[in-house]
Motif scaffolding. Sequence first.
Motif, short mmCIF file in Angstrom:
data_model
loop_
_atom_site.label_atom_id
_atom_site.label_comp_id
_atom_site.label_asym_id
_atom_site.label_seq_id
_atom_site.Cartn_x
_atom_site.Cartn_y
_atom_site.Cartn_z
N UNK A 1 0.82 -1.21 0.00
CA UNK A 1 0.00 0.00 0.00
C UNK A 1 0.85 1.26 0.00
N UNK A 2 1.91 1.27 0.79
CA UNK A 2 2.76 2.46 0.86
C UNK A 2 3.36 2.80 -0.50
N UNK A 3 3.80 1.75 -1.24
CA UNK A 3 4.52 1.97 -2.49
C UNK A 3 3.64 1.80 -3.72
N UNK A 4 2.41 1.34 -3.55
CA UNK A 4 1.53 1.12 -4.69
C UNK A 4 2.00 -0.01 -5.58
N UNK A 5 2.57 -1.07 -4.99
CA UNK A 5 3.15 -2.16 -5.77
C UNK A 5 2.23 -3.37 -5.79
N UNK A 6 2.12 -3.96 -6.97
CA UNK A 6 1.37 -5.19 -7.15
C UNK A 6 2.25 -6.19 -7.89
N UNK A 7 1.80 -7.44 -7.97
CA UNK A 7 2.58 -8.48 -8.66
C UNK A 7 2.84 -8.05 -10.10
N UNK A 8 4.09 -8.20 -10.52
CA UNK A 8 4.50 -7.83 -11.87
C UNK A 8 5.14 -6.46 -11.98
N UNK A 9 5.01 -5.63 -10.94
CA UNK A 9 5.57 -4.28 -11.00
C UNK A 9 7.10 -4.33 -11.00
N UNK A 10 7.71 -3.36 -11.67
CA UNK A 10 9.16 -3.25 -11.71
C UNK A 10 9.65 -2.47 -10.50
N UNK A 11 10.73 -2.97 -9.90
CA UNK A 11 11.35 -2.31 -8.74
C UNK A 11 12.86 -2.29 -8.99
N UNK A 12 13.44 -1.10 -9.03
CA UNK A 12 14.88 -0.95 -9.18
C UNK A 12 15.46 -0.53 -7.84
N UNK A 13 16.31 -1.38 -7.28
CA UNK A 13 16.98 -1.10 -6.02
C UNK A 13 18.36 -0.55 -6.33
#
Length: 261
Positions: free
Chosen positions: A248-260
């Motif tokens: 919820x904080x980041x608005x992330x769902x399955x399949x979303x791209x995340x660059x660390x």
Amino acid sequence: MTRPIVFLTDYGLSDEFVGICHGVIARISPGSTVIDLTHAVPRQDVMSGALTLGRATGYMPVDAVYVAVVDPGVGSDRRSIAVRAATGGLLVGPDNGVLSLAWDALGGTEAAVEITAPEVVLQPVSKTFHGRDVFAPAAAHLSAGVPLERLGPPVDPAGLRALEIARPMVARGAVGTRVVGVDGFGNVQLNARPADLESAGLGNVLSFAGRRVPRVEIFADVPEGVLASIVDSQGQVALVVNHGSASEMLGLRVGAAVVLE
């Protein structure tokens, strides 16, 4: 002796579907133990079901019969299959990839059949409820000791539908990942492991979308409401919020791209 049945679906528990499948199994093989792994797979999310089933195999009985029903193609020309894995485990479900990560975890496929035997499937076969009419009966018969080959004609295992988990993209100072799971607490599992972060030369504090993300061992290592990353119970990197939801904080769902970074 019967083999235990590990049961996974996206049916939820508000309808009678899971209970009916239990009833079908009990009528065919009254002595079978059914382990309800989960019935809360997101609706029609084959990848989520496959990941959940695959992750569970290492903790299930070695002689388990796995039945997974996440089946957006029910009633179409997709096949209903039963598979014997190299470890001897048996898997039942639609040929849409939902079983594939589990059979990989069990050493690969040794043999497969299409479930068509009239003495196995319930008649008439519903166009919309193969869990009841095809998969639950097949699992029950296998649990009771019926040989795989009696469920229907052989299928070339090489032609079965298989899913692949995308690998992270590792570069100096950054790891490109995908969200592969969001649990009921809102923890966000990524398709990266700690070794990927080390290969990128990332330290104890990460950055994602301008947010500071400390790497910690447990939730309580950061104050309540603070975003962090941990290594989850599956050995994957996960984004978490202590007493909160990273999804919820980041608005992330399955399949979303995340660059660390």
